[in-house]
Design a protein around this motif. Structure first.
Motif, PDB file in Angstrom:
ATOM      1  N   LYS A 178     -57.225 -31.186 -82.694  1.00 62.68           N
ATOM      2  CA  LYS A 178     -57.260 -31.795 -81.346  1.00 62.68           C
ATOM      3  C   LYS A 178     -57.547 -30.738 -80.278  1.00 62.68           C
ATOM      4  CE  LYS A 178     -54.014 -35.364 -82.760  1.00 62.68           C
ATOM      5  NZ  LYS A 178     -52.771 -36.096 -82.479  1.00 62.68           N
ATOM      6  N   SER A 179     -58.443 -29.818 -80.608  1.00 63.40           N
ATOM      7  CA  SER A 179     -58.762 -28.723 -79.683  1.00 63.40           C
ATOM      8  C   SER A 179     -59.541 -29.188 -78.467  1.00 63.40           C
ATOM      9  CB  SER A 179     -59.574 -27.656 -80.420  1.00 63.40           C
ATOM     10  OG  SER A 179     -58.871 -27.188 -81.544  1.00 63.40           O
ATOM     11  N   ASP A 180     -60.075 -30.397 -78.507  1.00 64.65           N
ATOM     12  CA  ASP A 180     -60.850 -30.907 -77.367  1.00 64.65           C
ATOM     13  C   ASP A 180     -59.956 -31.471 -76.266  1.00 64.65           C
ATOM     14  OD1 ASP A 180     -60.119 -32.880 -79.241  1.00 64.65           O
ATOM     15  OD2 ASP A 180     -61.506 -34.313 -78.319  1.00 64.65           O
ATOM     16  N   LEU A 181     -58.625 -31.492 -76.484  1.00 67.70           N
ATOM     17  CA  LEU A 181     -57.706 -32.045 -75.492  1.00 67.70           C
ATOM     18  C   LEU A 181     -57.030 -30.977 -74.637  1.00 67.70           C
ATOM     19  CD1 LEU A 181     -55.989 -34.818 -77.662  1.00 67.70           C
ATOM     20  CD2 LEU A 181     -57.885 -35.084 -76.064  1.00 67.70           C
ATOM     21  N   VAL A 182     -57.392 -29.704 -74.853  1.00 71.61           N
ATOM     22  CA  VAL A 182     -56.800 -28.607 -74.063  1.00 71.61           C
ATOM     23  C   VAL A 182     -57.926 -27.804 -73.415  1.00 71.61           C
ATOM     24  CG1 VAL A 182     -54.721 -28.439 -75.468  1.00 71.61           C
ATOM     25  CG2 VAL A 182     -56.710 -27.094 -76.091  1.00 71.61           C
ATOM     26  N   PRO A 183     -57.668 -27.145 -72.293  1.00 78.36           N
ATOM     27  CA  PRO A 183     -58.697 -26.299 -71.670  1.00 78.36           C
ATOM     28  C   PRO A 183     -59.084 -25.124 -72.580  1.00 78.36           C
ATOM     29  CG  PRO A 183     -56.901 -26.751 -70.139  1.00 78.36           C
ATOM     30  CD  PRO A 183     -56.449 -27.228 -71.475  1.00 78.36           C
ATOM     31  N   LYS A 184     -60.312 -24.649 -72.416  1.00 77.60           N
ATOM     32  CA  LYS A 184     -60.809 -23.577 -73.279  1.00 77.60           C
ATOM     33  C   LYS A 184     -60.009 -22.289 -73.105  1.00 77.60           C
ATOM     34  CE  LYS A 184     -65.585 -25.060 -73.935  1.00 77.60           C
ATOM     35  NZ  LYS A 184     -67.009 -24.673 -73.823  1.00 77.60           N
ATOM     36  N   LEU A 187     -56.882 -22.573 -75.069  1.00 75.31           N
ATOM     37  CA  LEU A 187     -57.182 -22.545 -76.505  1.00 75.31           C
ATOM     38  C   LEU A 187     -57.429 -21.107 -76.984  1.00 75.31           C
ATOM     39  CD1 LEU A 187     -57.718 -24.253 -79.055  1.00 75.31           C
ATOM     40  CD2 LEU A 187     -60.092 -24.440 -78.348  1.00 75.31           C
ATOM     41  N   GLU A 188     -58.149 -20.336 -76.186  1.00 82.47           N
ATOM     42  CA  GLU A 188     -58.400 -18.933 -76.548  1.00 82.47           C
ATOM     43  C   GLU A 188     -57.108 -18.121 -76.564  1.00 82.47           C
ATOM     44  OE1 GLU A 188     -61.213 -17.790 -73.637  1.00 82.47           O
ATOM     45  OE2 GLU A 188     -62.936 -18.699 -74.669  1.00 82.47           O
ATOM     46  N   ASN A 189     -56.203 -18.382 -75.616  1.00 86.55           N
ATOM     47  CA  ASN A 189     -54.925 -17.675 -75.577  1.00 86.55           C
ATOM     48  C   ASN A 189     -54.081 -17.977 -76.817  1.00 86.55           C
ATOM     49  OD1 ASN A 189     -55.626 -16.623 -73.100  1.00 86.55           O
ATOM     50  ND2 ASN A 189     -54.537 -18.194 -71.925  1.00 86.55           N
ATOM     51  N   TRP A 190     -54.043 -19.260 -77.197  1.00 88.65           N
ATOM     52  CA  TRP A 190     -53.277 -19.631 -78.391  1.00 88.65           C
ATOM     53  C   TRP A 190     -53.903 -19.038 -79.655  1.00 88.65           C
ATOM     54  CZ3 TRP A 190     -48.590 -21.022 -79.178  1.00 88.65           C
ATOM     55  CH2 TRP A 190     -47.882 -21.742 -78.230  1.00 88.65           C
ATOM     56  N   LEU A 191     -55.221 -19.010 -79.706  1.00 97.18           N
ATOM     57  CA  LEU A 191     -55.896 -18.455 -80.886  1.00 97.18           C
ATOM     58  C   LEU A 191     -55.583 -16.969 -81.040  1.00 97.18           C
ATOM     59  CD1 LEU A 191     -57.888 -19.119 -83.174  1.00 97.18           C
ATOM     60  CD2 LEU A 191     -59.741 -18.471 -81.642  1.00 97.18           C
ATOM     61  N   SER A 192     -55.627 -16.224 -79.940  1.00 95.30           N
ATOM     62  CA  SER A 192     -55.316 -14.789 -80.020  1.00 95.30           C
ATOM     63  C   SER A 192     -53.847 -14.560 -80.365  1.00 95.30           C
ATOM     64  CB  SER A 192     -55.661 -14.115 -78.693  1.00 95.30           C
ATOM     65  OG  SER A 192     -54.878 -14.675 -77.648  1.00 95.30           O
TER      66      SER A 192
END
Length: 544
Positions: A178-184, A187-192
């Motif tokens: 559901k990555s399309d429901l959060v700002p980019k 999403l980058e912060n959570w990925l790192s």
């Protein structure tokens, strides 16, 4: 005076009445004749046949005759085949030896199925889900823990991750669905943050797939819908294929996670067809399901985690399917509202500023047209509406990752061991490509949500309580002998429900005492009860 019914009533009538009826019949027939005369008589046209002036008339007639003969021969052949089948069935029915041979395996199968059903019905369903989850973890070489990108920390279960770490040579991979429901940016912060601990894949499952064995016609010019496009599939495929080559033999991949995070949708997206049952309702998957992706990779679907009753109210409201009954709608929705940014909630739902949750639900009910009998706003219906939208897959909200935090069951050696065998450089490139391909919402239009942290789960059967403490309190307050809500997944059947809306799902369940009272109540009371229910649960039709 009417005579007693000793004999049948006479059909005699006065002459005046009989002549009047005859006159009406004559007028009716005259009217029908006049209308038919206006329309004109339409006689069926006869087949003129082949005209004499037509060339090759004899050849055409001969072909028609041959076609007619072929049809008659085909009918005769079909009739003979049917007779042969009937004779065969009669012979099988009269032969007792054949009948016994055919009946014995059927009886054995029926007995086994009956025993299985009896065993599963006697056993606590939550314990059954724990058994299925353990089977999936034991059979898997790689375990994919699916997280909701809107609250990744709240979707992680430390008990299950500890069990995987203690299980030996098993790899744990995180999938941000559901990555399309959060700002980019979020999403980058959570990925790192997550890649420091475990390999993490950015994913967006496709929710509009064709069923197995069915073909769907798609227009060539039509552009694909947002939900039809799957993002992150290539990255996950390459990650699993690379590990399989390093591993040197076929691998089994288990998919686990809390309810409604998209486990079955990820499997369907990888398979490109609707193999696993998916829907808006939580807890549709009840048993493990093995799906072969190719000759070397087999993926296993699993039931969702069992949420511990010791969690906070917000964790129970978001992660437990039965929470709307256990915590009560007002409590669940109020817990969600207390963790969300009030200013952004006001802008998202277009309601005026509010001081407390009751004022917000009243404004939301008036805004969405949710009214009870007499015109008063349906506050409980508004609370259910907020809960169903928040737990669904359409509302966009996000959480900030922690600044510095490490799980107690992960140390440096375990993190290094979990990352061994995976091509992390290629995974990083694929994740960057997936983030670019996703069209996420703007930061200003999303709601900031405060995560409650890790959600504790129950994986041991002995740790499952017979009855939750909150359920006991609820029963005492209500004063009814409601049936124990003992399953997180029990509220939805496997085959149905995939077509229900979140609003219908939120209001479909009523206590059983109400139903038993309905059966013993008079008809005029039943009518009044049905009217009140229609008024109380009418928000599903108003909100579209």
């Amino acid at each position: 005076m009417k005579r007693p019914k000793l004999k049948k009533a006479s059909k005699r009538m006065t002459c005046h009445k009989r002549y009047k009826i005859q006159k009406k019949v004559r007028e009716h027939h005259r009217k029908l004749r006049k209308e038919a005369k206006k329309r004109g008589r339409k006689k069926p046209r006869k087949d003129p046949g082949v005209p004499n002036s037509a060339p090759f008339k004899e050849a055409l007639l001969r072909e028609a005759e041959l076609r007619k003969q072929r049809l008659e021969e085909l009918k005769q052949q079909q009739k003979l085949d049917r007779q042969k089948e009937q004779d065969k069935k009669r012979r099988l029915g009269t032969d007792p030896a054949v009948e016994l041979c055919n009946m014995e395996p059927v009886k054995e199968e029926f007995g086994q199925c009956k025993a299985k059903k009896a065993k599963s019905s006697k056993q606590n369903p939550k314990r059954l889900y724990c058994q299925e989850l353990k089977k999936v973890i034991e059979a898997s070489d790689v375990v994919l823990e699916v997280l909701d990108a809107r609250d990744p920390l709240g979707c992680r279960c430390p008990q299950v991750e500890e069990a995987i770490v203690k299980g030996g040579q098993k790899k744990l991979v995180l999938v941000l669905n559901k990555s399309d429901l959060v700002p980019k940016e979020n999403l980058e912060n959570w990925l790192s943050y997550l890649t420091k601990e475990l390999p993490t894949v950015v994913f967006k499952a496709s929710t509009n797939l064709k069923d197995k064995g069915k073909r769907i016609k798609i227009k060539k010019k039509a552009a694909p819908f947002k939900s039809e496009v799957c993002v992150g599939k290539e990255g996950l495929w390459k990650l699993l294929e690379g590990f399989q080559e390093t591993y040197g033999k076929a691998i089994h991949v288990g998919v686990i996670g809390f309810p409604n995070v998209g486990k079955s949708s990820i499997i369907n997206s990888l398979k490109q067809e609707r193999i696993c049952n998916v829907g808006v309702s939580m807890g549709l998957t009840r048993y493990m399901q093995v799906v072969p992706l190719d000759k070397q990779i087999t993926i296993i679907d699993s039931p969702s985690f069992i949420v511990s009753p010791l969690n906070s109210a917000i964790a129970l409201a978001l992660r437990s399917p039965a929470s709307i009954e256990v915590v009560k709608p007002m409590e669940a929705a109020s817990a969600i509202l207390s963790h969300a940014d009030a200013r952004q909630v006001v802008l998202k739902f277009t309601v005026p500023d509010f001081k407390n949750s009751l004022e917000f639900f009243t404004s939301l009910a008036q805004r969405r047209g949710l009214h009870q009998k007499g015109g008063s706003p349906n506050v409980e219906g508004a609370a259910k509406l907020l809960w169903s939208e928040w737990t669904g897959a359409s509302l966009g909200y996000f959480c900030h990752p922690p600044t510095s935090w490490t799980p107690p069951h992960f140390n440096e050696s375990i993190v290094t061991d979990m990352k061994w065998g995976f091509n992390l450089e290629e995974l990083e490139k694929n994740n960057a490509h997936s983030i670019q391909a996703i069209r996420g919402p703007r930061l200003a239009s999303s709601i900031l949500f405060q995560s409650s942290g890790l959600t504790n789960g129950v994986i041991e059967e002995k740790d499952i309580p017979e009855e939750l403490p909150k359920q006991k309190e609820w029963k005492q307050e209500e004063g009814g002998d409601y049936e124990d809500v003992n399953t997180d997944q029990e509220c939805v059947d496997e085959g149905d429900s995939s077509d229900m809306s979140p609003e219908e799902e939120a209001c479909e369940a009523l206590p059983e005492d109400c139903q038993s009272d309905k059966q013993s109540a008079p008809s005029f009371i039943l009518d009044k009860m049905s009217e009140e229910e229609d008024d109380a649960y009418d928000f599903s039709t108003d909100y579209v």
